[in-house]
Write a protein that holds these residues in place. Structure first.
Motif, PDB file in Angstrom:
ATOM      1  N   ALA A  84       0.868  -1.179   0.000  1.00  0.00           N
ATOM      2  CA  ALA A  84       0.000   0.000   0.000  1.00  0.00           C
ATOM      3  C   ALA A  84       0.901   1.224   0.000  1.00  0.00           C
ATOM      4  CB  ALA A  84      -0.918   0.016   1.215  1.00  0.00           C
ATOM      5  N   ALA A  85       0.579   2.211  -0.826  1.00  0.00           N
ATOM      6  CA  ALA A  85       1.440   3.387  -0.969  1.00  0.00           C
ATOM      7  C   ALA A  85       0.610   4.666  -0.905  1.00  0.00           C
ATOM      8  CB  ALA A  85       2.206   3.328  -2.284  1.00  0.00           C
ATOM      9  N   LEU A 312       7.220 -10.296  -8.019  1.00  0.00           N
ATOM     10  CA  LEU A 312       6.560  -9.029  -8.325  1.00  0.00           C
ATOM     11  C   LEU A 312       5.320  -9.230  -9.191  1.00  0.00           C
ATOM     12  CD1 LEU A 312       9.449  -6.468  -9.020  1.00  0.00           C
ATOM     13  CD2 LEU A 312       7.924  -6.573  -7.047  1.00  0.00           C
ATOM     14  N   PHE A 313       5.403 -10.166 -10.137  1.00  0.00           N
ATOM     15  CA  PHE A 313       4.275 -10.376 -11.043  1.00  0.00           C
ATOM     16  C   PHE A 313       3.075 -11.023 -10.352  1.00  0.00           C
ATOM     17  CE2 PHE A 313       7.895 -10.121 -14.001  1.00  0.00           C
ATOM     18  CZ  PHE A 313       7.451  -9.077 -14.792  1.00  0.00           C
ATOM     19  N   ASP A 314       3.284 -11.519  -9.133  1.00  0.00           N
ATOM     20  CA  ASP A 314       2.183 -12.087  -8.357  1.00  0.00           C
ATOM     21  C   ASP A 314       1.840 -11.200  -7.165  1.00  0.00           C
ATOM     22  OD1 ASP A 314       0.227 -14.005  -7.808  1.00  0.00           O
ATOM     23  OD2 ASP A 314       1.550 -15.103  -6.432  1.00  0.00           O
ATOM     24  N   SER A 315       2.281  -9.932  -7.216  1.00  0.00           N
ATOM     25  CA  SER A 315       2.067  -9.002  -6.113  1.00  0.00           C
ATOM     26  C   SER A 315       0.971  -7.998  -6.469  1.00  0.00           C
ATOM     27  CB  SER A 315       3.371  -8.275  -5.782  1.00  0.00           C
ATOM     28  OG  SER A 315       4.356  -9.193  -5.340  1.00  0.00           O
ATOM     29  N   PHE A 316       0.612  -7.161  -5.498  1.00  0.00           N
ATOM     30  CA  PHE A 316      -0.495  -6.220  -5.686  1.00  0.00           C
ATOM     31  C   PHE A 316      -0.172  -4.929  -4.941  1.00  0.00           C
ATOM     32  CE2 PHE A 316      -4.594  -4.279  -5.564  1.00  0.00           C
ATOM     33  CZ  PHE A 316      -5.389  -4.883  -6.537  1.00  0.00           C
ATOM     34  N   LEU A 317      -0.472  -3.796  -5.606  1.00  0.00           N
ATOM     35  CA  LEU A 317      -0.234  -2.477  -5.024  1.00  0.00           C
ATOM     36  C   LEU A 317      -1.555  -1.751  -4.821  1.00  0.00           C
ATOM     37  CD1 LEU A 317       1.533   0.023  -4.250  1.00  0.00           C
ATOM     38  CD2 LEU A 317       1.575   0.579  -6.700  1.00  0.00           C
ATOM     39  N   THR A 358      -5.762   1.592 -12.390  1.00  0.00           N
ATOM     40  CA  THR A 358      -6.845   0.665 -12.086  1.00  0.00           C
ATOM     41  C   THR A 358      -7.277  -0.070 -13.349  1.00  0.00           C
ATOM     42  OG1 THR A 358      -7.627   2.275 -10.450  1.00  0.00           O
ATOM     43  CG2 THR A 358      -9.087   0.449 -10.945  1.00  0.00           C
ATOM     44  N   ASP A 359      -7.440  -1.395 -13.251  1.00  0.00           N
ATOM     45  CA  ASP A 359      -8.077  -2.155 -14.330  1.00  0.00           C
ATOM     46  C   ASP A 359      -9.133  -3.064 -13.708  1.00  0.00           C
ATOM     47  OD1 ASP A 359      -6.812  -4.490 -13.380  1.00  0.00           O
ATOM     48  OD2 ASP A 359      -5.155  -4.290 -14.781  1.00  0.00           O
ATOM     49  N   SER A 360      -9.865  -3.775 -14.550  1.00  0.00           N
ATOM     50  CA  SER A 360     -11.011  -4.539 -14.046  1.00  0.00           C
ATOM     51  C   SER A 360     -10.604  -5.650 -13.081  1.00  0.00           C
ATOM     52  CB  SER A 360     -11.803  -5.126 -15.217  1.00  0.00           C
ATOM     53  OG  SER A 360     -10.984  -5.955 -16.022  1.00  0.00           O
ATOM     54  N   THR A 361      -9.467  -6.290 -13.317  1.00  0.00           N
ATOM     55  CA  THR A 361      -9.056  -7.363 -12.406  1.00  0.00           C
ATOM     56  C   THR A 361      -8.672  -6.805 -11.039  1.00  0.00           C
ATOM     57  OG1 THR A 361      -6.746  -7.270 -13.185  1.00  0.00           O
ATOM     58  CG2 THR A 361      -8.238  -8.788 -14.318  1.00  0.00           C
ATOM     59  N   ALA A 362      -8.026  -5.630 -11.039  1.00  0.00           N
ATOM     60  CA  ALA A 362      -7.646  -5.015  -9.765  1.00  0.00           C
ATOM     61  C   ALA A 362      -8.869  -4.526  -9.005  1.00  0.00           C
ATOM     62  CB  ALA A 362      -6.670  -3.866 -10.017  1.00  0.00           C
ATOM     63  N   VAL A 363      -9.806  -3.903  -9.717  1.00  0.00           N
ATOM     64  CA  VAL A 363     -11.040  -3.434  -9.081  1.00  0.00           C
ATOM     65  C   VAL A 363     -11.829  -4.600  -8.496  1.00  0.00           C
ATOM     66  CG1 VAL A 363     -13.289  -2.388  -9.515  1.00  0.00           C
ATOM     67  CG2 VAL A 363     -11.232  -1.329 -10.424  1.00  0.00           C
ATOM     68  N   SER A 364     -11.820  -5.718  -9.187  1.00  0.00           N
ATOM     69  CA  SER A 364     -12.550  -6.898  -8.698  1.00  0.00           C
ATOM     70  C   SER A 364     -12.004  -7.370  -7.360  1.00  0.00           C
ATOM     71  CB  SER A 364     -12.469  -8.022  -9.732  1.00  0.00           C
ATOM     72  OG  SER A 364     -13.084  -7.645 -10.939  1.00  0.00           O
ATOM     73  N   GLU A 399       6.808   1.438 -12.465  1.00  0.00           N
ATOM     74  CA  GLU A 399       8.186   1.144 -12.035  1.00  0.00           C
ATOM     75  C   GLU A 399       8.327  -0.305 -11.588  1.00  0.00           C
ATOM     76  OE1 GLU A 399      10.937   3.105 -12.024  1.00  0.00           O
ATOM     77  OE2 GLU A 399       9.841   4.737 -12.984  1.00  0.00           O
ATOM     78  N   LEU A 400       7.310  -0.827 -10.891  1.00  0.00           N
ATOM     79  CA  LEU A 400       7.382  -2.172 -10.333  1.00  0.00           C
ATOM     80  C   LEU A 400       6.718  -3.229 -11.209  1.00  0.00           C
ATOM     81  CD1 LEU A 400       6.491  -1.276  -6.629  1.00  0.00           C
ATOM     82  CD2 LEU A 400       8.771  -1.803  -7.538  1.00  0.00           C
ATOM     83  N   ALA A 401       5.922  -2.802 -12.182  1.00  0.00           N
ATOM     84  CA  ALA A 401       5.186  -3.705 -13.085  1.00  0.00           C
ATOM     85  C   ALA A 401       4.312  -4.682 -12.301  1.00  0.00           C
ATOM     86  CB  ALA A 401       6.157  -4.466 -13.986  1.00  0.00           C
ATOM     87  N   VAL A 402       3.492  -4.127 -11.404  1.00  0.00           N
ATOM     88  CA  VAL A 402       2.578  -4.942 -10.605  1.00  0.00           C
ATOM     89  C   VAL A 402       1.140  -4.478 -10.843  1.00  0.00           C
ATOM     90  CG1 VAL A 402       4.277  -5.384  -8.800  1.00  0.00           C
ATOM     91  CG2 VAL A 402       2.758  -3.411  -8.592  1.00  0.00           C
ATOM     92  N   ARG A 403       0.189  -5.364 -10.559  1.00  0.00           N
ATOM     93  CA  ARG A 403      -1.213  -4.966 -10.575  1.00  0.00           C
ATOM     94  C   ARG A 403      -1.433  -3.912  -9.496  1.00  0.00           C
ATOM     95  NH1 ARG A 403      -5.359  -9.507  -9.694  1.00  0.00           N
ATOM     96  NH2 ARG A 403      -3.774 -10.228  -8.238  1.00  0.00           N
TER      97      ARG A 403
END
Length: 439
Positions: A84-85, A312-317, A358-364, A399-403
């Motif tokens: 969380a940032a 990182l590719f399996d992480s979330f911000l 924000t994209d639909s997968t993150a909003v979900s 920068e981090l290439a995360v969802r």
């Protein structure tokens, strides 16, 4: 005391303490250390362990803190990050070098505008000063740094009465160099010192003027936050943008314990500086600081760089910054359907231009968390013909290439010297952040 009142009381403590980014970080460190977090030095080798909690003070005005799950490394599986940032800075006046100005017996300070201030709202208010001063240290490369908060009204920027304004001045935006200079003193005679500010600063710091090398000071609104409205449903205060999100980051990380249910996760918060001026600094969201801290943590735990990149590719911000609440007298400035009012809970900010990350997968993900924990929320989009604002979310997630997803509380008068939110909304944001780290 109900949960909303507790959340506001804790927020008020941060707002009162966080009168500069340096003071906001200092208050964050106090809360973290109270819960057993240990400091790690940027330039030293780290000794970290599963189950531990740590923080990094990033150049005094940014802060990264994390808790390591108890089972991290147990089965050699690389742990993912839950992040969380938010940001510690806010629009204000900043004091320039050699700031003293004398005009017809008045002593004024030469200042510059930091961020997108609503200039008129800073006029005719009691203002104070806070920040850090650098003093002569043990050698040239190690100055002594002290935090200073004058904690009293010292300044004001008076308006000009309508009776003596020219017609061209009556509806004009204040000139940043001419109209925004705060008055600090009225001289009794012509023999008073030219360096009246430096003299006051030296006295406040308890040092000789010759020991002062440099400083970074904010001029802040001295007024305190207050509840108002028929049923006390509104809360107004300086610095709600973005200390509401700093509060939620700290509360979520500390309330969720050591990584919640998933003990092979690293829960992390990043409180950046300089978002209001673009984030492109060593302590801003556009820097490589968080990436380097996270990689260093991974290597200190015995993982490889390849494992870090994979994780990182399996992480979330969770990008946390304030949103715009619906103004009942300015209805034409909002999207006709996707707007939010105060006390409707968490604002999920969405934009196809990616000014919000924000994209639909993150909003979900966020919607499922809110539904599972009965946290009120609404989605927000700007009018198509109004650009709106942006956040550090898109910068940091790039920068981090995360969802990533952008959330916050809705404000009226964002970037004003006195902003307004719903009295229930801080609690909703705190509960979302806690659920984000727990689940």
């Amino acid at each position: 005391m109900n949960d909303a009142k507790k959340a506001l009381d804790s927020l008020q403590t941060l707002l009162s303490a966080g009168v500069s980014p340096f003071h906001a970080v200092n208050e964050g460190i106090r809360r973290l250390e109270e819960k057993g977090f240990q400091e790690l030095e940027l330039g030293s080798a780290w000794e970290v362990a599963p189950g531990g909690s740590y923080y990094v003070n990033l150049y005094g005005s940014s802060l990264v803190a994390f808790s390591i799950g108890k089972n991290v490394g147990a089965d050699k599986t690389a742990p993912r990050f839950r992040m969380a940032a938010s940001h510690t800075d806010w629009p204000c006046l900043r004091i320039k070098p050699s700031p003293e100005m004398k005009k017809e017996g008045y002593g004024l300070l030469n200042v510059e505008c930091y961020g997108g201030m609503l200039l008129q709202t800073w006029l005719d208010r009691p203002l104070s000063i806070a920040g850090r001063v650098c003093l002569r240290g043990r050698d040239a490369f190690h100055p002594e740094v002290r935090l200073i908060d004058f904690k009293r009204p010292l300044l004001a920027v008076p308006n000009l009465a309508n009776h003596i304004k020219r017609e061209s001045e009556k509806n004009a935006e204040p000139n940043k160099q001419i109209d925004m200079l705060p008055i600090m003193t009225a001289f009794k005679d012509q023999l008073e010192e030219d360096d009246f500010f430096l003299g006051l600063l030296a006295k406040e710091a308890g040092v000789a003027r010759t020991d002062i090398l440099d400083y970074e000071f904010c001029v802040y609104n001295w007024e305190q936050g207050t509840l108002w409205g028929l049923n006390e449903e509104f809360y107004s205060s300086p610095r709600l943008d973005n200390l509401t999100s700093v509060e939620a980051c700290l509360t979520g990380l500390l309330s969720a314990g050591r990584c919640g249910k998933d003990e092979n996760t690293i829960s992390l918060i990043a409180l950046y500086d300089n978002e209001e001026v673009g984030s492109r600094t060593k302590q801003g969201a556009a820097s490589s600081a968080a990436d380097r801290i996270m990689e260093k943590l991974y290597l200190s735990l015995g993982f490889t760089r390849e494992q870090y990149l994979s994780a990182l590719f399996d992480s979330f911000l969770l990008s946390m910054d304030v949103g715009h609440a619906y103004h009942p007298s300015k209805t034409g400035n909002y999207d006709p359907k996707n707007h939010t009012k105060v006390n409707e809970g968490v604002v999920i900010k969405m934009s196809s231009t990616q000014s919000y990350a924000t994209d639909s997968t993150a909003v979900s993900v966020l919607e499922e968390l809110c539904r599972a924990h009965e946290i009120p929320y609404r989605k927000f989009s700007n009018r198509s013909d109004i650009r709106g604002g942006s956040t550090l979310g898109s910068i940091s997630s790039c920068e981090l290439a995360v969802r990533a997803a952008d959330v916050g509380v809705g404000l009226l008068a964002m970037h004003s010297a006195m902003e307004t939110m719903g009295a229930c909304d801080q609690d909703a944001l705190n509960r979302l952040t806690t659920a984000f780290f727990e689940d």
